[in-house]
Motif scaffolding. Structure first.
Motif, mmCIF file in Angstrom:
data_model
loop_
_atom_site.group_PDB
_atom_site.id
_atom_site.type_symbol
_atom_site.label_atom_id
_atom_site.label_comp_id
_atom_site.label_asym_id
_atom_site.label_seq_id
_atom_site.Cartn_x
_atom_site.Cartn_y
_atom_site.Cartn_z
ATOM 1 N N TRP A 65 0.827 -1.198 0.000
ATOM 2 C CA TRP A 65 0.000 0.000 0.000
ATOM 3 C C TRP A 65 0.866 1.255 0.000
ATOM 4 O O TRP A 65 2.070 1.194 0.224
ATOM 5 N N THR A 66 0.228 2.386 -0.271
ATOM 6 C CA THR A 66 0.907 3.676 -0.196
ATOM 7 C C THR A 66 0.099 4.590 0.713
ATOM 8 O O THR A 66 -1.114 4.433 0.869
ATOM 9 N N SER A 67 0.777 5.559 1.279
ATOM 10 C CA SER A 67 0.135 6.428 2.261
ATOM 11 C C SER A 67 -0.899 7.363 1.646
ATOM 12 O O SER A 67 -1.835 7.771 2.315
ATOM 13 N N CYS A 69 -3.066 6.727 -0.800
ATOM 14 C CA CYS A 69 -3.965 5.915 -1.616
ATOM 15 C C CYS A 69 -5.292 5.703 -0.876
ATOM 16 O O CYS A 69 -5.347 4.922 0.077
ATOM 17 N N MET A 96 4.443 -0.872 3.211
ATOM 18 C CA MET A 96 4.184 0.483 2.748
ATOM 19 C C MET A 96 5.239 0.873 1.734
ATOM 20 O O MET A 96 6.430 0.776 1.991
ATOM 21 N N SER A 98 6.367 4.026 -0.659
ATOM 22 C CA SER A 98 6.078 5.439 -0.846
ATOM 23 C C SER A 98 7.335 6.261 -0.933
ATOM 24 O O SER A 98 8.415 5.825 -0.555
ATOM 25 N N HIS A 101 8.566 8.194 3.098
ATOM 26 C CA HIS A 101 9.013 7.199 4.062
ATOM 27 C C HIS A 101 9.091 7.749 5.483
ATOM 28 O O HIS A 101 8.586 7.141 6.436
ATOM 29 N N TRP A 104 5.670 8.268 6.976
ATOM 30 C CA TRP A 104 5.062 6.997 7.372
ATOM 31 C C TRP A 104 5.601 6.548 8.722
ATOM 32 O O TRP A 104 4.848 6.133 9.597
ATOM 33 N N SER A 120 8.385 -1.389 5.674
ATOM 34 C CA SER A 120 8.712 -0.596 4.491
ATOM 35 C C SER A 120 10.146 -0.884 4.098
ATOM 36 O O SER A 120 10.976 -1.193 4.950
ATOM 37 N N LEU A 125 8.514 4.264 -5.052
ATOM 38 C CA LEU A 125 7.577 3.293 -5.617
ATOM 39 C C LEU A 125 8.180 2.479 -6.757
ATOM 40 O O LEU A 125 7.965 1.283 -6.842
ATOM 41 N N TYR A 138 -2.442 0.304 -6.547
ATOM 42 C CA TYR A 138 -2.478 0.050 -5.103
ATOM 43 C C TYR A 138 -3.908 0.061 -4.614
ATOM 44 O O TYR A 138 -4.732 0.774 -5.161
#
Length: 175
Positions: A65-67, A69, A96, A98, A101, A104, A120, A125, A138
């Protein structure tokens, strides 16, 4: 006429050279063994993705996943339902991916949005863990069986009915 032939040969040569430089589609697929990566948690402790696979005879659901999204965040509650309902035979780990970083790490240290381990690789990406999995959308889910750590399901995007349909052969929908 000679000029036309020259330019045709030149164009053909350039097209072949461009095609030769394209990377082959060598991504991980269903039926392949889990591709191992070495991500870390928010405390900087490194582990391998394979450390979570097959543990206690459980299937592993990897959630990439990405932050930023919205569909990733929409997936969290549904994944949490499955993780709770099937805790005896399903483990979940988030990865994660992204370019944010540090954000996150700070956010996750103080507000853990879910109970499963979240890791992570700290890379952008297009550079890190997403590359061997061919991830371009994602969230991406990878379901790994516990005996040989082979991928049995792999899909991208989140819609409730699709998530339930992908999980259904092994884990009936949680209402």
């Amino acid at each position: 006429m000679l000029k036309k032939v020259f330019f045709a040969v030149l164009a053909l040569g350039l097209a072949c050279a461009a095609r030769a430089q394209e990377p082959e589609n060598d991504y991980v697929r269903v039926g392949d063994k889990l591709y191992d990566i070495e991500p870390h948690d928010t405390e900087g402790n490194y582990s391998y993705l394979s450390d979570y696979a097959g543990k206690d005879g459980k299937y592993l659901l990897v959630l990439f996943w990405t932050s930023n999204c919205p569909r990733c965040h929409a997936a969290f509650p549904e994944v949490a339902k499955y993780a709770e309902r099937y805790a005896d035979k399903l483990a979940v780990v988030g990865v994660m991916l992204s370019d944010n970083h540090n954000g996150w790490m700070e956010m996750y240290r103080y507000r853990k949005p879910f109970e499963w381990p979240n890791l992570s690789d700290g890379k952008l990406l297009g550079e890190g863990a997403a590359v061997p999995y061919g991830i371009g959308l994602y969230p991406t889910f990878v379901l790994v069986e516990p005996t040989e750590n082979k991928i049995v399901r792999m899909w991208s995007g989140f819609k409730l009915d699709r998530f339930q349909a992908e999980m259904k052969p092994l884990f009936p929908p949680v209402l």
